[in-house]
Every structure is written in C-alpha cells, then in structure tokens.
Design a protein around this motif. Sequence first.
Motif, PDB file in Angstrom:
ATOM      1  N   ALA A  76      37.335  40.768  40.255  1.00 42.89           N
ATOM      2  CA  ALA A  76      36.287  41.652  40.775  1.00 42.89           C
ATOM      3  C   ALA A  76      36.770  42.372  42.038  1.00 42.89           C
ATOM      4  O   ALA A  76      36.470  43.560  42.245  1.00 42.89           O
ATOM      5  CB  ALA A  76      35.029  40.847  41.077  1.00 42.89           C
ATOM      6  N   SER A  80      37.560  46.503  42.561  1.00 42.99           N
ATOM      7  CA  SER A  80      36.992  47.337  43.637  1.00 42.99           C
ATOM      8  C   SER A  80      38.087  48.120  44.356  1.00 42.99           C
ATOM      9  O   SER A  80      37.845  49.226  44.858  1.00 42.99           O
ATOM     10  CB  SER A  80      36.229  46.458  44.632  1.00 42.99           C
ATOM     11  OG  SER A  80      37.111  45.613  45.364  1.00 42.99           O
ATOM     12  N   SER A 298      32.317  40.657  36.304  1.00 43.11           N
ATOM     13  CA  SER A 298      32.274  42.102  36.041  1.00 43.11           C
ATOM     14  C   SER A 298      31.014  42.479  35.275  1.00 43.11           C
ATOM     15  O   SER A 298      30.355  43.485  35.590  1.00 43.11           O
ATOM     16  CB  SER A 298      33.513  42.531  35.249  1.00 43.11           C
ATOM     17  OG  SER A 298      34.689  42.226  35.960  1.00 43.11           O
ATOM     18  N   ARG A 301      27.766  42.449  37.355  1.00 39.56           N
ATOM     19  CA  ARG A 301      27.581  43.632  38.214  1.00 39.56           C
ATOM     20  C   ARG A 301      26.912  44.767  37.451  1.00 39.56           C
ATOM     21  O   ARG A 301      26.160  45.551  38.013  1.00 39.56           O
ATOM     22  CB  ARG A 301      28.933  44.084  38.766  1.00 39.56           C
ATOM     23  CG  ARG A 301      29.423  43.203  39.917  1.00 39.56           C
ATOM     24  CD  ARG A 301      30.888  43.416  40.220  1.00 39.56           C
ATOM     25  NE  ARG A 301      31.231  44.817  40.387  1.00 39.56           N
ATOM     26  CZ  ARG A 301      32.477  45.277  40.371  1.00 39.56           C
ATOM     27  NH1 ARG A 301      33.476  44.444  40.139  1.00 39.56           N
ATOM     28  NH2 ARG A 301      32.716  46.553  40.552  1.00 39.56           N
ATOM     29  N   THR A 307      28.382  41.365  44.169  1.00 40.77           N
ATOM     30  CA  THR A 307      29.674  40.703  43.961  1.00 40.77           C
ATOM     31  C   THR A 307      29.560  39.201  44.189  1.00 40.77           C
ATOM     32  O   THR A 307      30.120  38.393  43.439  1.00 40.77           O
ATOM     33  CB  THR A 307      30.734  41.295  44.906  1.00 40.77           C
ATOM     34  OG1 THR A 307      30.841  42.707  44.659  1.00 40.77           O
ATOM     35  CG2 THR A 307      32.086  40.642  44.688  1.00 40.77           C
TER      36      THR A 307
END
Length: 480
Positions: A76, A80, A298, A301, A307
């Motif tokens: 994750a 980003s 993931s 989200r 997160t």
Amino acid sequence: MASTASDTGDRGSQSGTSIELSILEPQNEIQGSDSSAHAQLLTQESKWNSIIVVVASFIVVFTCCGLNFAFGVYQALYESFASKPGTAFTGASLAEIDLIGTISISLMTIGAPFVVAWAKRFSPRIVSFAGGFIFGISLVLASFGKSLWHFVVTQGLLLGIGTCLSYMVAVTTAPTWFTAHRGLAMGIILSGTGVGGLAWAPILNVCIDNLGFRNTLRLTGGLSFALVSLASGAIAWEPSTKARIDMENSLRTSRAQGIIKVPLVNLRVAKSRKFIAQALAAIFQAAAYYTPVFFFASYARTLGYSTTAGANFIALSNACNAVGKIVIGHVADRVGRVNALFLTTLFSAISALGFWLPSTLGGVSTRSQDLFITFVIIYGIFASAYVSLFPTCLFELFGAQNFTSVNGVLYMVRGMASMIGTPVGGVLIRSTTNGFTPKAFVNMSLLVSVLLFAASAAVFWVRMEIMVGPSGSVVWKWRQ
C-alpha cells in the motif's frame, strides 16, 4: 542314615536354591524398575524435545512468514509512491509492485526439494540459520534501494530464499515428532503466519510513520536475524528419523548427492492417482490463496477505508488465520485430516464466491463493506487451515518413508503456482476499465473463486482415492 543324609542334602540344595532365588528376584525387580524408569525418562525427554521443536518452529514461522504476510503494508505504501515524482516506485503499476511480494512468497516453497535435501545432508540447524542470515540481510539491503528492481531483488528474491531455507526446515522436521496430535502441532506452528502478520502489520505501520520505511526495513532485518538464529538452535530431526537419514547419508556414493543431485519423489508414488490429485489441489489452492491476502489493504481503500484501516484488515485476516489453524488442526486430529482439508478448501471457495464477489459488484456502500469484512474473517479461518493441514495429510497419504521427498516436491509446486496466480490477479485489476473502484476487483474475485472450487474438487478426489484398497476394492472409512 544314607537316606537321611540324602534328604538333608536335597533340603540343603533346595534351601540354597531358595536363597539364591530370593536374592535374584529383587534384583530383577530393581532392573525392571530401572528399565521402566529409564523408558519413562526417555518418553518425558522426547515430549520436552517435541515441545521445544514446536516453539522454535513457531518463532521461525512467526518471523519469516509473518513479515511476508504483512507485505500488504509495504505494498500500500509503495502504491502511494507510484503517483509521486522522484521515488523508487514512480510510475510503477500495481502488478509490478505486487511482483515483490509474489516472488518472496513463491520462493518460500519453490526451493523446498533442495532445502529438505540439505537439512538431511547437513543439519536442520545450519540450514535454518543460513536462512535467517539471508532473510535479515535482504531487508537491510532493501533499505538502500533506489529503483523498483532493487526491491524486487532484495525484498523479493533474497527474502524469499531466506524464508525458504528457514520455513521449509521447520515444516519438514516438526511433523516427524508427532503422531496422534500432528494436526494440532502443525496448526500451532503454522499459526505463526497469522500471529506474525497480526503483530507485524501494526508494528510496521507505527515504525514507518515514526522512523520512515527505510529505517523500518533495517530494524526488522536485524530483529528477524536475531529471532531466527535463536530458534534455529533448537530445531532437529526426531531420533528415529535422524537414524534413518544417517543411514541414507552413509550410503551416498558421491559428494554431490544431497547437495546438487536432489532425490525426487519415487516414480511409483508420482504416478499414483493419489499423488496427481494432491498435486492438482496444491496447484489450484496456492494459485488462489495469496492473492486476496496481498490485496486486502488495496481493496479496502476502494471501499473508502483509510490506509491504517486497510492495514487493520490484514491484521484481522492474520488473527483469523492463527485461530483457524489451531482450532481446525485440533478438530482434524479427531474427524480426519483429509476430511478437514476438503471442508476448509470448500468453505474458503464459498466465502470468495458468496461474499467477496458480491462486495466487488456492490460499489462503495455499507453492504459492500459488511460483505468484505465477512469474507476476510471466513477466508482467514478456512483458507489458511489448508496450509497447516497440507503437510500432515502428506504424512498420512504417502507414509513416513516418502514424506520428505513428497513434501519437498509438492511445496515446490505450490510455490510455482503462487508465482503465477497472484501476478495474474494483479494484471486483471489493471486490465479493467472501471478505474480503481471495487468493481476493478471483479475479475480477481472470480479467478480466486474458480481456482478454490477446482482445489476443492481435487481434494475430494484425494478423499475418494484413499478408500481404494490394494486389491482395488473400495472400503469406506469416515475418519481419514
């Protein structure tokens, strides 16, 4: 008089014999008592040794597999970074980032035949210690990565090799110490993946927030090396197994045997329908198993979770993972390990089709979130139990004499399958036209569902095969 003397002599002889017997009998009782006490001491020592092996193996699995199962935290984070300029992951796709964790997880078992052979040729302690060293140094090296391929090589390739050396030693030596409680013992050991993931995921999040991800990699590298090194010193073969291995080693005709020339499965065993069915089950289950685990954060989200909340789903999955392996392992010792293997595989398939797929189709909504939470819990409990039941079933299906070779080959097959299944799932996300929304995971959830139902069918085939006797007649036994 003569008669009297004779009678007296006979009585003296009988008396002497009586005295002699009276002296010897207590000694025999003492010797029998000593022998019984010695046997009890050996049994007690064996029990303590088996407990020590379980604890040591748990620590290895907790450390190596726990950190691998917590990779979703790094994934994750790296995702980003992909949208930010000037990072090691700038412009990288989800599938490319996922390759790091996929390689590590796949190599965890691909090298199994070699690791098992080395543990027999040298020592389980030495091989496991080497794995701990490579595991630790790989994380430290990853902390200096400047490009995506640096992380693929260090946090993927090297970490996978280190995990394989330590993990395969633990799951191959431990089953040899148990008979009646083998399912429970392996459940406890392999619950280390869940307990480790549960512990490491929030720890990694806190460390990354406060120290940065590079210092976190260095810290966990040093700590993991210390833990695995400590545990490796207590891992050993069960005495009768070691005696058989020592005999095999004494018959070797070349130094390359057991190092480069690795013995594979006996051809007769490999050609049996039972082996083929078990291999197919291993392939289908491994291709599906790790895909949801890596993408929990993931996918969370896309449902609107933060997160941190996404990392909590990884922790929840790992908690269910730990509970499922122990409880189902204990139940499997009573209802039959192959029976339990089939039911856990079937329930994990039903959870994917019945909860995850509807969640991906429902869009961002409370119902989709509830379905996803349910899926995480059920999948964590049942899909993970397959992993702990897998080696125990091999011991029963193919016998102690074939266990190490069959275990090594089928774990290698599982590693190869996971290297294919998870990247394909990542590509399916990228190939959708719905953007990064829940619907982007529809194809992935379908793939996982189909693979798990195929694995269930293969395990059912195994269950049918073990009812066939040597003469070809079918004998029903409910506890298998």
